[in-house]
Write an enzyme that holds these catalytic residues in place. Structure first.
Site, PDB file in Angstrom:
ATOM      1  N   VAL A   1      12.729   8.315   0.888  1.00  0.00           N
ATOM      2  CA  VAL A   1      11.852   8.613   1.882  1.00  0.00           C
ATOM      3  C   VAL A   1      10.622   7.859   1.792  1.00  0.00           C
ATOM      4  O   VAL A   1       9.854   8.200   0.877  1.00  0.00           O
ATOM      5  CB  VAL A   1      11.584  10.263   1.861  1.00  0.00           C
ATOM      6  CG1 VAL A   1      10.444  10.728   3.043  1.00  0.00           C
ATOM      7  CG2 VAL A   1      12.514  11.333   1.837  1.00  0.00           C
ATOM      8  N   THR A   2      10.443   7.079   3.116  1.00  0.00           N
ATOM      9  CA  THR A   2       8.864   6.420   3.254  1.00  0.00           C
ATOM     10  C   THR A   2       8.726   6.474   4.446  1.00  0.00           C
ATOM     11  O   THR A   2       9.529   6.861   5.351  1.00  0.00           O
ATOM     12  CB  THR A   2       9.152   5.080   2.536  1.00  0.00           C
ATOM     13  OG1 THR A   2      10.004   4.206   3.744  1.00  0.00           O
ATOM     14  CG2 THR A   2       9.834   4.704   1.351  1.00  0.00           C
TER      15      THR A   2
ATOM     16  N   TYR B   1      22.810   1.131  10.424  1.00  0.00           N
ATOM     17  CA  TYR B   1      22.113   0.345   9.375  1.00  0.00           C
ATOM     18  C   TYR B   1      22.534  -0.944   9.195  1.00  0.00           C
ATOM     19  O   TYR B   1      22.382  -1.989   9.887  1.00  0.00           O
ATOM     20  CB  TYR B   1      21.763   1.122   8.087  1.00  0.00           C
ATOM     21  CG  TYR B   1      20.438   0.569   7.590  1.00  0.00           C
ATOM     22  CD1 TYR B   1      19.192   0.976   7.908  1.00  0.00           C
ATOM     23  CD2 TYR B   1      20.560  -0.530   6.822  1.00  0.00           C
ATOM     24  CE1 TYR B   1      18.289   0.342   7.107  1.00  0.00           C
ATOM     25  CE2 TYR B   1      19.703  -1.192   6.370  1.00  0.00           C
ATOM     26  CZ  TYR B   1      18.272  -0.840   6.316  1.00  0.00           C
ATOM     27  OH  TYR B   1      17.276  -1.574   5.832  1.00  0.00           O
TER      28      TYR B   1
ATOM     29  N   GLY C   1       5.223   3.145  -0.367  1.00  0.00           N
ATOM     30  CA  GLY C   1       6.692   2.915  -0.564  1.00  0.00           C
ATOM     31  C   GLY C   1       7.081   2.037  -1.864  1.00  0.00           C
ATOM     32  O   GLY C   1       6.401   1.938  -2.778  1.00  0.00           O
TER      33      GLY C   1
ATOM     34  N   ASP D   1      -3.168  -8.154   9.522  1.00  0.00           N
ATOM     35  CA  ASP D   1      -1.764  -8.422   9.909  1.00  0.00           C
ATOM     36  C   ASP D   1      -1.033  -9.581   8.856  1.00  0.00           C
ATOM     37  O   ASP D   1      -1.537 -10.718   9.021  1.00  0.00           O
ATOM     38  CB  ASP D   1      -1.900  -8.910  11.146  1.00  0.00           C
ATOM     39  CG  ASP D   1      -0.431  -9.135  12.031  1.00  0.00           C
ATOM     40  OD1 ASP D   1       0.496  -8.958  11.135  1.00  0.00           O
ATOM     41  OD2 ASP D   1      -0.368  -9.360  13.265  1.00  0.00           O
TER      42      ASP D   1
ATOM     43  N   SER E   1       0.916  -1.146  -0.038  1.00  0.00           N
ATOM     44  CA  SER E   1       0.006  -0.049   0.095  1.00  0.00           C
ATOM     45  C   SER E   1       0.860   1.255   0.150  1.00  0.00           C
ATOM     46  O   SER E   1       0.279   2.327  -0.428  1.00  0.00           O
ATOM     47  CB  SER E   1      -0.975   0.023   1.168  1.00  0.00           C
ATOM     48  OG  SER E   1      -0.060  -0.411   2.259  1.00  0.00           O
TER      49      SER E   1
ATOM     50  N   GLU F   1      -3.594  -1.470   7.008  1.00  0.00           N
ATOM     51  CA  GLU F   1      -3.956   0.114   6.892  1.00  0.00           C
ATOM     52  C   GLU F   1      -5.262   0.561   7.780  1.00  0.00           C
ATOM     53  O   GLU F   1      -5.997  -0.568   7.907  1.00  0.00           O
ATOM     54  CB  GLU F   1      -4.231   0.556   5.466  1.00  0.00           C
ATOM     55  CG  GLU F   1      -3.006   0.571   4.553  1.00  0.00           C
ATOM     56  CD  GLU F   1      -1.677   1.359   5.072  1.00  0.00           C
ATOM     57  OE1 GLU F   1      -2.081   2.255   5.848  1.00  0.00           O
ATOM     58  OE2 GLU F   1      -0.429   0.993   4.773  1.00  0.00           O
TER      59      GLU F   1
HETATM   60  P1  NAI Z   1       6.790   1.445   3.902  1.00  0.00           P
HETATM   61  O1  NAI Z   1       6.490   1.918   5.279  1.00  0.00           O
HETATM   62  O2  NAI Z   1       6.296   2.410   3.132  1.00  0.00           O
HETATM   63  O3  NAI Z   1       5.625   0.206   3.627  1.00  0.00           O
HETATM   64  C1  NAI Z   1       5.443  -0.781   4.416  1.00  0.00           C
HETATM   65  C2  NAI Z   1       4.211  -1.751   3.768  1.00  0.00           C
HETATM   66  O4  NAI Z   1       4.178  -2.824   4.805  1.00  0.00           O
HETATM   67  C3  NAI Z   1       2.896  -1.068   3.816  1.00  0.00           C
HETATM   68  O5  NAI Z   1       2.093  -1.542   2.781  1.00  0.00           O
HETATM   69  C4  NAI Z   1       2.131  -1.498   5.031  1.00  0.00           C
HETATM   70  O6  NAI Z   1       0.655  -1.575   5.070  1.00  0.00           O
HETATM   71  C5  NAI Z   1       2.840  -2.939   4.933  1.00  0.00           C
HETATM   72  N1  NAI Z   1       2.726  -3.573   6.463  1.00  0.00           N
HETATM   73  C6  NAI Z   1       3.412  -3.144   7.608  1.00  0.00           C
HETATM   74  N2  NAI Z   1       3.002  -3.808   8.841  1.00  0.00           N
HETATM   75  C7  NAI Z   1       2.182  -5.033   8.029  1.00  0.00           C
HETATM   76  C8  NAI Z   1       1.644  -6.070   8.688  1.00  0.00           C
HETATM   77  N3  NAI Z   1       1.679  -6.534  10.012  1.00  0.00           N
HETATM   78  N4  NAI Z   1       0.722  -6.772   7.821  1.00  0.00           N
HETATM   79  C9  NAI Z   1       0.432  -6.430   6.636  1.00  0.00           C
HETATM   80  N5  NAI Z   1       1.080  -5.350   5.971  1.00  0.00           N
HETATM   81  C10 NAI Z   1       1.931  -4.700   6.847  1.00  0.00           C
HETATM   82  O7  NAI Z   1       8.079   0.963   4.028  1.00  0.00           O
HETATM   83  P2  NAI Z   1       9.091   0.805   2.801  1.00  0.00           P
HETATM   84  O8  NAI Z   1      10.057   1.739   2.966  1.00  0.00           O
HETATM   85  O9  NAI Z   1       8.512   0.709   1.462  1.00  0.00           O
HETATM   86  O10 NAI Z   1       9.652  -0.611   3.111  1.00  0.00           O
HETATM   87  C11 NAI Z   1       9.274  -1.889   2.365  1.00  0.00           C
HETATM   88  C12 NAI Z   1      10.770  -2.653   2.363  1.00  0.00           C
HETATM   89  O11 NAI Z   1      11.635  -2.103   1.574  1.00  0.00           O
HETATM   90  C13 NAI Z   1      11.453  -2.951   3.738  1.00  0.00           C
HETATM   91  O12 NAI Z   1      11.711  -4.276   3.663  1.00  0.00           O
HETATM   92  C14 NAI Z   1      12.622  -2.147   3.713  1.00  0.00           C
HETATM   93  O13 NAI Z   1      13.475  -2.347   4.830  1.00  0.00           O
HETATM   94  C15 NAI Z   1      12.809  -2.114   2.343  1.00  0.00           C
HETATM   95  N6  NAI Z   1      13.659  -1.043   1.705  1.00  0.00           N
HETATM   96  C16 NAI Z   1      13.166   0.316   2.267  1.00  0.00           C
HETATM   97  C17 NAI Z   1      14.252   1.456   1.839  1.00  0.00           C
HETATM   98  C18 NAI Z   1      13.864   2.851   2.066  1.00  0.00           C
HETATM   99  O14 NAI Z   1      14.674   3.650   2.170  1.00  0.00           O
HETATM  100  N7  NAI Z   1      12.690   3.261   2.392  1.00  0.00           N
HETATM  101  C19 NAI Z   1      15.645   1.121   1.181  1.00  0.00           C
HETATM  102  C20 NAI Z   1      15.855  -0.334   0.745  1.00  0.00           C
HETATM  103  C21 NAI Z   1      14.891  -1.223   1.264  1.00  0.00           C
END
Ligand code: NAI
Length: 396
Positions: free
Chosen positions: A274-275, A237, A55, A114, A53, A78
């Site tokens: 940025v997420t 990190y 990032g 979840d 949903s 969400e």
């Molecule tokens: P985000 O916070 O934008 O997205 C997280 C997603 O996980 C959302 O869709 C949320 O609804 C879902 N979510 C969280 N807890 C949940 C649960 N218990 N059940 C179901 N859905 C759940 O985060 P982002 O940054 O997109 O991260 C995604 C992956 O990418 C992570 O593994 C992160 O470590 C990795 N990543 C992020 C980077 C960054 O700079 N943002 C860089 C490289 C990797």
């Protein structure tokens, strides 16, 4: 309701439904402007995105659907609006995504709950069986603060070092000034908790459940997302608690590929962006603001959608692991020598006084507000909006 941003340090507690739709539609338009190779289209026909949903997961779902015409099932956690508070951005994003998918005749259903639970895994399997039969690509893009396991134990993820206290410059997001921030070492319990939440165990549980149910197509692919970053951020990190969890994720990719003959698992090491998840990491936002400035100047800056569409177009079908066993390096442009030399030179000089000149602070904040549907020129924020938005495939 008139919806305004309410920002508390690294989080905004409101989201704008029209702005979130704009955010999603811009990503869709970008993907539609690209052409995708036949290998991607053929291998991403029915796609499950866990963490779909916001990032990187949202960008993955958009790329699969609008780049490869894939049918997608998205799992997320969400909150809808209760009539008084706005929904979370991921809720509005998903509503906008499903609307656009329906307009293009693309199958899209979403499951809200979840992802760590057996119940949501089963619900997802039932939906795949009913509507798609099998999936050929599983994206694992969860970023969560905690995880409750089947026995009721709650594990919490921490962003800490693993040895000594680490002190570095940091951007105070409350007032845009440079301060010093110290990050404490984790206890063993905090370290193990982070590995439980952000490591590969749940990814393995998902693939085990999907395989057992027979809903993985032969020769399917699964990808989870990771980050490494420059040496500057290693203590917090790569060598910190989260880095230990990410190493566990990489180990899991190998184990999945060995254990299940029908699926190949990879970890895509993505760029720092940025997420909601990354804004919460100490010290890292200042690095982001400098990195944005340097990469924009050098013409190599990408957002989530540019990263993931490049992954699908150039590096996933077939997987380009460039010599390493399981890692796909989407951080190649971020870690480029020219980029990092400039970032480090700026890091040494940066202070509150020269922050705006030496970093892309505006770009950082623009990305931040856009995540919550704010600061889009084309959206009239003085207009009343209905904050209760339904996601067509989810019946409350
Ligand atoms: P985000 O916070 O934008 O997205 C997280 C997603 O996980 C959302 O869709 C949320 O609804 C879902 N979510 C969280 N807890 C949940 C649960 N218990 N059940 C179901 N859905 C759940 O985060 P982002 O940054 O997109 O991260 C995604 C992956 O990418 C992570 O593994 C992160 O470590 C990795 N990543 C992020 C980077 C960054 O700079 N943002 C860089 C490289 C990797």
């Amino acid at each position: 309701m008139i919806v305004e941003p309410k920002v508390r340090e690294f989080i905004c507690t409101t989201a704008h439904p029209v702005g979130c739709m704009e955010n999603v539609n811009r990503q869709i338009s970008y993907v539609k402007s690209l052409s995708f190779p036949a290998e991607a289209v053929q291998n991403a026909k029915k796609v499950l995105v866990i963490g779909a949903s916001t990032g990187y997961g949202l960008a993955s779902r958009i790329t699969a659907a609008f780049g490869c015409q894939a049918a997608t099932i998205g799992v997320m956690f969400e909150k809808p609006s209760n009539g008084k508070r706005t929904a979370t951005p991921g809720w509005y994003n998903t509503a906008a995504f499903e609307k656009a998918a329906a307009e293009d005749g693309l199958y899209a259903k979403s499951i809200n709950g979840d992802a760590f639970s057996e119940e949501i895994k089963q619900k997802t399997i039932d939906l795949i069986k009913k509507d798609l039969g099998q999936v050929d690509l599983v994206i694992y893009s969860l970023a969560a603060p905690r995880r409750t396991t089947a026995d009721g134990t709650v594990y919490t993820s921490s962003l800490k070092t693993t040895d000594s206290v680490f002190t570095e410059k940091s951007l105070d997001l409350k007032n845009n000034i440079i301060t010093q921030k110290s990050v404490e070492p984790a206890t063993e319990e905090e370290l193990q908790g982070t590995i439980k939440v952000m490591g590969g165990e749940d990814w393995m549980d998902w693939i085990t459940a999907l395989s057992k149910a027979g809903v993985l197509k032969n020769d399917s692919v699964t990808v989870a997302y990771s980050y490494i970053g420059p040496e500057l951020t290693y203590p917090i990190y790569f060598d910190g608690t989260i880095g230990c969890a990410k190493r566990h994720l990489t180990k899991t990719a190998k184990e999945i590929s060995e254990k299940f003959s029908e699926i190949n698992a990879y970890v895509s090491v993505n760029k720092a962006l940025v997420t909601q998840a990354s804004s919460a990491i100490p010290i890292v936002p200042l690095y982001f603001a400098i990195l944005y400035k340097v990469m924009k100047e050098q013409g190599t800056h990408e957002g989530c959608i540019e990263q993931i569409s490049r992954l699908f177009r150039d590096k996933l079908f077939p997987a380009d692991t460039s010599g390493s066993e399981k890692l796909i390096r989407m951080d190649d442009w971020e870690l480029n020598e020219k980029v990092q030399a400039k970032v480090m030179a700026i890091w040494k000089q940066i202070s509150t006084e020269n922050l705006s000149a030496l970093s892309d602070l505006d770009g950082y904040w623009e990305d931040f507000y856009h995540m919550f549907g704010f600061h889009f020129d084309c959206v009239d924020y003085t207009k009343d909006v209905d904050i209760c938005v339904e996601i067509p495939s989810i019946h409350l």
